[in-house]
Design a protein around this motif. Structure first.
Motif, PDB file in Angstrom:
ATOM      1  N   UNK A  80     -17.448 -11.908 -31.649  1.00 32.22           N
ATOM      2  CA  UNK A  80     -16.238 -12.167 -32.415  1.00 32.22           C
ATOM      3  C   UNK A  80     -16.081 -13.671 -32.610  1.00 32.22           C
TER       4      UNK A  80
ATOM      5  N   UNK B   4     -12.801 -16.427 -33.296  1.00 32.63           N
ATOM      6  CA  UNK B   4     -11.347 -16.522 -33.262  1.00 32.63           C
ATOM      7  C   UNK B   4     -10.908 -17.909 -33.692  1.00 32.63           C
TER       8      UNK B   4
ATOM      9  N   UNK C 238      -5.503 -19.653 -31.740  1.00 34.54           N
ATOM     10  CA  UNK C 238      -4.305 -18.873 -31.527  1.00 34.54           C
ATOM     11  C   UNK C 238      -4.142 -17.679 -32.431  1.00 34.54           C
ATOM     12  N   UNK C 239      -5.229 -17.183 -32.983  1.00 36.65           N
ATOM     13  CA  UNK C 239      -5.118 -16.082 -33.929  1.00 36.65           C
ATOM     14  C   UNK C 239      -5.951 -14.890 -33.485  1.00 36.65           C
ATOM     15  N   UNK C 240      -6.043 -13.886 -34.360  1.00 35.04           N
ATOM     16  CA  UNK C 240      -6.760 -12.665 -34.022  1.00 35.04           C
ATOM     17  C   UNK C 240      -8.260 -12.845 -34.041  1.00 35.04           C
ATOM     18  N   UNK C 241      -8.944 -11.770 -33.700  1.00 37.51           N
ATOM     19  CA  UNK C 241     -10.401 -11.800 -33.584  1.00 37.51           C
ATOM     20  C   UNK C 241     -11.058 -11.188 -34.814  1.00 37.51           C
TER      21      UNK C 241
ATOM     22  N   UNK D  89     -13.778 -20.424 -31.867  1.00 34.06           N
ATOM     23  CA  UNK D  89     -13.944 -19.914 -30.512  1.00 34.06           C
ATOM     24  C   UNK D  89     -14.711 -18.602 -30.614  1.00 34.06           C
TER      25      UNK D  89
ATOM     26  N   UNK E 223     -16.438 -15.312 -29.037  1.00 35.42           N
ATOM     27  CA  UNK E 223     -16.285 -14.408 -27.904  1.00 35.42           C
ATOM     28  C   UNK E 223     -17.311 -13.293 -27.983  1.00 35.42           C
TER      29      UNK E 223
ATOM     30  N   UNK F 156     -14.288  -8.854 -22.360  1.00 35.18           N
ATOM     31  CA  UNK F 156     -14.641 -10.093 -23.044  1.00 35.18           C
ATOM     32  C   UNK F 156     -15.190 -11.140 -22.084  1.00 35.18           C
TER      33      UNK F 156
ATOM     34  N   UNK G 169     -16.435 -22.597 -27.140  1.00 35.63           N
ATOM     35  CA  UNK G 169     -15.699 -23.383 -28.129  1.00 35.63           C
ATOM     36  C   UNK G 169     -16.709 -24.210 -28.909  1.00 35.63           C
TER      37      UNK G 169
END
Lengths: 115, 114
Positions: free
Chosen positions: B36, B38, B41-44, B88, B90, B105, B110
């Protein structure tokens, strides 16, 4: 394409207040999961709901799956600073296909609880 | 118990340079694996998923590729990074093929492209 709309995007409250985060879609999901993520870390699962109308409680957190399995809510009672973080909802696709465990994530709600 | 590792933790790369991010899972066999991305501060956004060695499915067209050379190893690569690849990243794993299996996860990488 299935979409999940989360609201609000940002929430800043004082310790002790209650709050509700919503997750809505026009699509039906086979399941709905809620995750919490702290800065610089991966999300951690809080709960999974799979039955329409299901309500699950985890201490001060209450999760509900809508009857039609298109929406969900997370309610926190008496919020504490330790609840601060990014809350993500994630839906599993409608049953009947090969989902391969794929989830559709909402855009997240950033919660800040001030002491 | 199962654990998932990602490295490096942080990476700063110039535009046009190659990329290789690695993810390994311990304590389970034949997991489903996911990459994923990201935004802050948001969704995946799901980039790739794999249900077995050598089996990769791409969710969105992009400058990235993925490989699964071993059962519990998942690699994200790029030949030439773009500024828009910053984010970011994941890695996650799950058991089985049903959608309500929990996804676990890793700690994330980063990536900053300058």
């Amino acid at each position: 394409t299935q979409l999940l709309e989360q609201s609000p995007q940002f929430l800043s409250i004082q310790e002790g207040e209650n709050l509700t985060v919503y997750c809505n879609s026009s699509s039906v999901f086979s399941s709905l999961q809620w995750y919490r993520q702290e800065p610089g870390e991966g999300p951690v699962l809080l709960v999974t709901v799979v039955t329409g109308g299901e309500v699950k409680k985890l201490k001060r957190l209450t999760f509900q799956f809508g009857d039609a399995r298109k929406d969900s809510s997370l309610h926190i009672t008496a919020a504490q600073p330790g609840d601060t973080g990014l809350y993500l909802c994630a839906g599993g696709p409608k049953a009947g296909g090969t989902s391969y465990g794929k989830l559709t994530f909402g855009q997240g709600t950033i919660l800040t609880v001030h002491p | 118990s199962q654990t998932i590792h990602q490295w490096p933790a942080t990476l700063v790369q110039p535009v046009g340079s190659p990329l290789s991010l690695e993810c390994t899972v311990e304590g389970t066999s034949n997991p489903n694996l996911y990459w994923y991305r990201q935004a802050a501060g948001r969704g995946l956004q799901l980039l790739f998923y794999s249900v077995g060695i050598g089996q990769i499915s791409s969710e969105v067209p992009q400058n990235l590729s993925a490989s699964r050379p071993q059962d519990r190893q998942f690699i994200l690569s790029s030949k030439k990074l773009l500024l828009s690849d910053s984010g970011f990243y994941l890695c996650a794993w799950s058991e089985g093929l049903v959608s309500y299996n929990e996804q676990f996860f890793g700690p994330g990488t980063r990536l900053t492209v300058l």
